[in-house]
Design a protein around this motif. Structure first.
Motif, PDB file in Angstrom:
ATOM      1  N   ILE A  13     -11.357  89.644  94.807  1.00 40.91           N
ATOM      2  CA  ILE A  13     -10.592  90.334  95.841  1.00 40.91           C
ATOM      3  C   ILE A  13     -11.070  91.776  95.965  1.00 40.91           C
ATOM      4  O   ILE A  13     -11.193  92.322  97.068  1.00 40.91           O
ATOM      5  CB  ILE A  13      -9.078  90.283  95.516  1.00 40.91           C
ATOM      6  N   ALA A  14     -11.369  92.411  94.832  1.00 33.91           N
ATOM      7  CA  ALA A  14     -11.861  93.792  94.853  1.00 33.91           C
ATOM      8  C   ALA A  14     -13.195  93.891  95.585  1.00 33.91           C
ATOM      9  O   ALA A  14     -13.434  94.852  96.324  1.00 33.91           O
ATOM     10  CB  ALA A  14     -12.001  94.324  93.423  1.00 33.91           C
ATOM     11  N   VAL A  15     -14.068  92.898  95.383  1.00 38.15           N
ATOM     12  CA  VAL A  15     -15.349  92.895  96.094  1.00 38.15           C
ATOM     13  C   VAL A  15     -15.109  92.861  97.601  1.00 38.15           C
ATOM     14  O   VAL A  15     -15.744  93.597  98.376  1.00 38.15           O
ATOM     15  CB  VAL A  15     -16.208  91.693  95.659  1.00 38.15           C
ATOM     16  N   ALA A  16     -14.180  92.012  98.031  1.00 39.77           N
ATOM     17  CA  ALA A  16     -13.859  91.926  99.460  1.00 39.77           C
ATOM     18  C   ALA A  16     -13.206  93.213  99.962  1.00 39.77           C
ATOM     19  O   ALA A  16     -13.450  93.645 101.090  1.00 39.77           O
ATOM     20  CB  ALA A  16     -12.946  90.731  99.710  1.00 39.77           C
ATOM     21  N   GLU A  37     -16.322  99.729  92.263  1.00 39.85           N
ATOM     22  CA  GLU A  37     -17.356  99.097  93.078  1.00 39.85           C
ATOM     23  C   GLU A  37     -17.806  99.995  94.228  1.00 39.85           C
ATOM     24  O   GLU A  37     -18.971  99.958  94.630  1.00 39.85           O
ATOM     25  CB  GLU A  37     -16.847  97.752  93.611  1.00 39.85           C
ATOM     26  N   ILE A  38     -16.893 100.802  94.748  1.00 39.38           N
ATOM     27  CA  ILE A  38     -17.285 101.754  95.793  1.00 39.38           C
ATOM     28  C   ILE A  38     -18.320 102.730  95.252  1.00 39.38           C
ATOM     29  O   ILE A  38     -19.329 103.020  95.909  1.00 39.38           O
ATOM     30  CB  ILE A  38     -16.050 102.506  96.329  1.00 39.38           C
ATOM     31  N   LEU A  58     -20.534 104.087  85.651  1.00 42.93           N
ATOM     32  CA  LEU A  58     -19.170 104.573  85.907  1.00 42.93           C
ATOM     33  C   LEU A  58     -18.337 103.521  86.631  1.00 42.93           C
ATOM     34  O   LEU A  58     -17.161 103.307  86.309  1.00 42.93           O
ATOM     35  CB  LEU A  58     -19.217 105.861  86.720  1.00 42.93           C
ATOM     36  N   GLY A  59     -18.946 102.874  87.612  1.00 47.17           N
ATOM     37  CA  GLY A  59     -18.222 101.843  88.355  1.00 47.17           C
ATOM     38  C   GLY A  59     -17.817 100.681  87.474  1.00 47.17           C
ATOM     39  O   GLY A  59     -16.699 100.160  87.583  1.00 47.17           O
ATOM     40  N   GLY A  60     -18.695 100.267  86.566  1.00 46.86           N
ATOM     41  CA  GLY A  60     -18.356  99.191  85.647  1.00 46.86           C
ATOM     42  C   GLY A  60     -17.226  99.572  84.709  1.00 46.86           C
ATOM     43  O   GLY A  60     -16.345  98.756  84.410  1.00 46.86           O
TER      44      GLY A  60
END
Length: 309
Positions: A224-227, A25-26, A193-195
């Motif tokens: 949680i990863a989004v946060a 996600e980054i 790539l992020g997906g």
């Protein structure tokens, strides 16, 4: 001391799937694209990876397939949001809902099945270092790969021209366009790539962490990863610390349940998510005070060359 080492080692294992999704996600958000579909991506990665490992017994190929499945789903997200300019929040939520439903439907016949999966491979020498060795160097290859990804992404983002281009397209795509680069292609690339990385995080759950498939096995880790992306201020090293912190809370509540604590189990299960809420609350307070959080300026903003001013 042994109990502490056990909890810390469990924190690394438990935090690894979250770390993969956060790193993915980054990359995506650094390119200016918001993807709230991590939960769906992780579930589809977990299912596809498990299915391949179950049918072929080839876990390396299973990880590769999981990455491709996540990349393919992210390609759809990129097409909708980057190419067509669709609402990124809606598209991401749709991925989560579709991924959750599709994984439950397609994986119905695999529920309860188990595989050999990926076992631990202690690193000679390093695993014998007191405290640090058992905590960091007595794991499976995917954990070690996550270490390399954190270091590699940090170097890539802040020490290479390609990383500068990535950060630039998330900050000011019109400037990137004006110097002859294609911000649309860059956003496509890093969204895909992020997906793929998020799906590998899901595959870790079914191939390493549980070595079985179960419906909704991500249990909110995608959210949680989004946060965590915000918690980490879009920095890979901080993402690792945050992932292990959340993993440690999860590992601690499991150990407390096993020890027969008087605290109700549902309350213990709430701990990782309660921590997520507290982190977001703290970040919101800082934002309200005007503290710079480091979010890419063009995050969530579609770019169309025709609209450039």
């Amino acid at each position: 001391m042994d109990a502490l080492i056990t909890i810390l080692a469990a924190a690394v294992r438990s935090g690894t799937p979250i770390l993969y999704a956060t790193l993915g996600e980054i990359l995506t958000e650094r390119a200016g694209v918001l993807n709230l579909g991590l939960e769906g991506l992780m579930l589809m990665g977990a299912l596809s990876g498990f299915w391949v490992a179950y049918t072929t017994s080839n876990v390396v190929f299973a990880i590769f397939v999981a990455f491709l499945v996540g990349a393919a789903i992210a390609l759809v997200h990129a097409f909708l949001c980057v190419h067509l300019g669709a609402n990124q929040v809606v598209s991401g939520l749709a991925i989560t809902m579709c991924g959750t439903g599709a994984s439950s439907l397609l994986g119905r016949g695999l529920v309860g099945e188990t595989i050999k999966g990926i076992g631990g491979v202690p690193i000679p020498g390093l695993s014998k270092i007191p405290i640090i060795g058992p905590v960091l160097f007595n794991h499976d290859p995917l954990v070690y790969l996550s270490y390399l990804l954190v270091i590699g992404m940090g170097w890539f983002l802040y020490s290479t021209k390609a990383g500068l281009k990535l950060r630039a397209v998330g900050e000011a795509p019109e400037v990137v366009d004006s110097v002859g680069l294609d911000p649309v292609k860059l956003r496509y690339l890093y969204t895909i790539l992020g997906g793929g990385l998020a799906a590998v995080g899901g595959a870790y759950l079914s191939l390493v962490y549980t070595k079985m498939w179960g419906e909704h096995m991500t249990a909110g880790r995608g959210w949680i990863a989004v946060a965590l992306v915000i918690f980490a201020v879009w920095h890979p090293a901080r993402a690792a610390l945050g992932a292990y912190l959340f993993g440690g809370v999860g590992a601690l509540q499991l150990r407390m349940q096993a020890a027969g604590t008087s605290i109700p189990a549902p309350l213990l299960l709430m701990l990782p998510y309660l921590l997520t809420i507290l982190v977001l609350l703290g970040i919101s307070i800082k934002k309200g005070k005007g503290i710079l959080l480091g979010a890419p300026s063009a995050l969530g903003v579609p770019y169309q060359r025709e609209e450039r001013t």
